[in-house]
Design a protein around this motif. Sequence first.
Motif, PDB file in Angstrom:
ATOM      1  N   ARG A   1       0.829  -1.193   0.000  1.00  0.00           N
ATOM      2  CA  ARG A   1       0.000   0.000   0.000  1.00  0.00           C
ATOM      3  C   ARG A   1       0.869   1.251   0.000  1.00  0.00           C
ATOM      4  O   ARG A   1       1.884   1.274   0.656  1.00  0.00           O
ATOM      5  N   PRO A   2       0.489   2.348  -0.630  1.00  0.00           N
ATOM      6  CA  PRO A   2      -0.683   2.436  -1.488  1.00  0.00           C
ATOM      7  C   PRO A   2      -0.411   1.847  -2.869  1.00  0.00           C
ATOM      8  O   PRO A   2       0.682   2.010  -3.389  1.00  0.00           O
ATOM      9  N   THR A   3      -1.405   1.174  -3.417  1.00  0.00           N
ATOM     10  CA  THR A   3      -1.246   0.586  -4.742  1.00  0.00           C
ATOM     11  C   THR A   3      -1.440   1.657  -5.811  1.00  0.00           C
ATOM     12  O   THR A   3      -2.495   2.279  -5.871  1.00  0.00           O
ATOM     13  N   PRO A   4      -0.429   1.899  -6.625  1.00  0.00           N
ATOM     14  CA  PRO A   4      -0.603   2.923  -7.658  1.00  0.00           C
ATOM     15  C   PRO A   4      -1.565   2.439  -8.738  1.00  0.00           C
ATOM     16  O   PRO A   4      -1.635   1.254  -9.030  1.00  0.00           O
ATOM     17  N   ILE A   5      -2.285   3.367  -9.283  1.00  0.00           N
ATOM     18  CA  ILE A   5      -3.148   3.034 -10.419  1.00  0.00           C
ATOM     19  C   ILE A   5      -2.248   2.783 -11.616  1.00  0.00           C
ATOM     20  O   ILE A   5      -1.330   3.562 -11.909  1.00  0.00           O
ATOM     21  N   ASN A   6      -2.489   1.687 -12.268  1.00  0.00           N
ATOM     22  CA  ASN A   6      -1.665   1.316 -13.418  1.00  0.00           C
ATOM     23  C   ASN A   6      -2.006   2.207 -14.610  1.00  0.00           C
ATOM     24  O   ASN A   6      -3.137   2.228 -15.088  1.00  0.00           O
ATOM     25  N   ASP A   7      -1.005   2.975 -15.061  1.00  0.00           N
ATOM     26  CA  ASP A   7      -1.249   3.885 -16.182  1.00  0.00           C
ATOM     27  C   ASP A   7      -1.588   3.145 -17.472  1.00  0.00           C
ATOM     28  O   ASP A   7      -2.143   3.721 -18.399  1.00  0.00           O
ATOM     29  N   ASP A   8      -1.224   1.885 -17.522  1.00  0.00           N
ATOM     30  CA  ASP A   8      -1.479   1.120 -18.752  1.00  0.00           C
ATOM     31  C   ASP A   8      -2.846   0.444 -18.724  1.00  0.00           C
ATOM     32  O   ASP A   8      -3.145  -0.410 -19.551  1.00  0.00           O
ATOM     33  N   LEU A   9      -3.662   0.839 -17.746  1.00  0.00           N
ATOM     34  CA  LEU A   9      -4.930   0.145 -17.548  1.00  0.00           C
ATOM     35  C   LEU A   9      -5.766   0.095 -18.827  1.00  0.00           C
ATOM     36  O   LEU A   9      -6.268  -0.951 -19.216  1.00  0.00           O
TER      37      LEU A   9
ATOM     38  N   LEU B   1     -14.964  -1.294 -18.979  1.00  0.00           N
ATOM     39  CA  LEU B   1     -14.154  -2.127 -18.090  1.00  0.00           C
ATOM     40  C   LEU B   1     -13.148  -1.286 -17.322  1.00  0.00           C
ATOM     41  O   LEU B   1     -12.924  -1.488 -16.129  1.00  0.00           O
ATOM     42  N   ALA B   2     -12.533  -0.345 -18.027  1.00  0.00           N
ATOM     43  CA  ALA B   2     -11.549   0.517 -17.360  1.00  0.00           C
ATOM     44  C   ALA B   2     -12.230   1.359 -16.286  1.00  0.00           C
ATOM     45  O   ALA B   2     -11.698   1.535 -15.177  1.00  0.00           O
ATOM     46  N   ALA B   3     -13.420   1.868 -16.620  1.00  0.00           N
ATOM     47  CA  ALA B   3     -14.151   2.676 -15.639  1.00  0.00           C
ATOM     48  C   ALA B   3     -14.565   1.831 -14.444  1.00  0.00           C
ATOM     49  O   ALA B   3     -14.469   2.260 -13.290  1.00  0.00           O
ATOM     50  N   LEU B   4     -15.013   0.609 -14.732  1.00  0.00           N
ATOM     51  CA  LEU B   4     -15.415  -0.290 -13.648  1.00  0.00           C
ATOM     52  C   LEU B   4     -14.221  -0.612 -12.752  1.00  0.00           C
ATOM     53  O   LEU B   4     -14.336  -0.619 -11.526  1.00  0.00           O
ATOM     54  N   GLN B   5     -13.076  -0.883 -13.362  1.00  0.00           N
ATOM     55  CA  GLN B   5     -11.898  -1.210 -12.561  1.00  0.00           C
ATOM     56  C   GLN B   5     -11.521  -0.046 -11.652  1.00  0.00           C
ATOM     57  O   GLN B   5     -11.198  -0.231 -10.484  1.00  0.00           O
TER      58      GLN B   5
END
Lengths: 189, 175
Positions: free
Chosen positions: A98-106, A128-132
């Motif tokens: 933690r904290p888990t960074p948001i993956n820019d390649d999402l 899907l990206a929005a849901l994630q």
Amino acid sequence: MVTAEPPEEEASDAALVRAVGAGDAEAFREIVDRYGPRMYRYALRLVGGNDTDAAEVTQEALISAWKDLGTFQGRSSLKTWLFRLVHRRAVDLQRHRRPTPINDDLLSRFVPEASDNPLQDVLDAELLAALQQALDELPWHQRAVWLLREVEGMSYDEIGEALALPVGSVRGHLHRGRRTLAERMARWR
Amino acid sequence: MAVEPQRDDGDDLVGADRPDVAGGELLDRALRAVREDDPGGFEGVRSSVLERVRRTVVPADPVLVRRADGGVDHDPDGSRTWVSSRVVRSAVRRLAQRRVASAPASVQVDVDEEHVTRVRLGLVCSYGTDVRSEAAEVRGEVQELLVSLVGPDPRGAVDVDIDVVDVVEGDPRLV
């Protein structure tokens, strides 16, 4: 000697667990093929869409399963037990990172293969990206319960066993998770 | 890899618990997409797991191979042959898995001073099986296997303990 050829039918979970208990690695391979893809999908959504973390979580869960299946008592179903292992490994990972960074390649990771309906595919990928992203903002238990219920189709009892939660809590987490996700998806619109 | 969830308690998204907010429909669409999504990446995990399982070293002991007369099997230079108890265990399991009326649930091979001293075999039998005769047959087969694999033991036939741990309806290799 009353012997038989290997059966062509698919063995039940219980039969596979017994075979693994007797040291049969081939039976374990069948368990991996039966449940591994769903374990990986659950791990992926749970750890923020990071495929490296999801792979690590799933791998460690399956190795734990191999080591411990010999002592598996069958108090819960094999599926529930395996998802519990994934969940525990994911919790361990989150505690350490933690904290888990948001993956820019999402977004790019969700781009699907070409199909007959490319516009729909792009919409699905964005959804899907929005849901994630919305899932990543949910409290841990709400996220886990929502995924196990809505994506993996588990019963409340199974979720309770997998996450070590009372069924009442499972219902509460699911209700709040659904509402929060819907609100966040509305923002995305 | 699209796995359709199995509903078993009457709950559904279209119901009283469904969020009555603007994003509900979008959430439904996103859920359908995530159920149908194949994220890929599991093949690598699978390979890695199975490779680690294959490399897992199970504790084992060497069993000295003997000639048909019970003497130690060695070549003119005095070299001897050993078989790992891991190999013995695997052979016993495969033998037990070939049977119709029972299937192995556990196999343990005890070794002392390079002799197999005891084999403990947990069996699941199909309902209606005469467990005493099944156990006697399996015991005899295991003893024959041991002789063919590592030779006769000068101490006498190896003890084979059979523990019937469960009885199931149907083929015990499948149910």
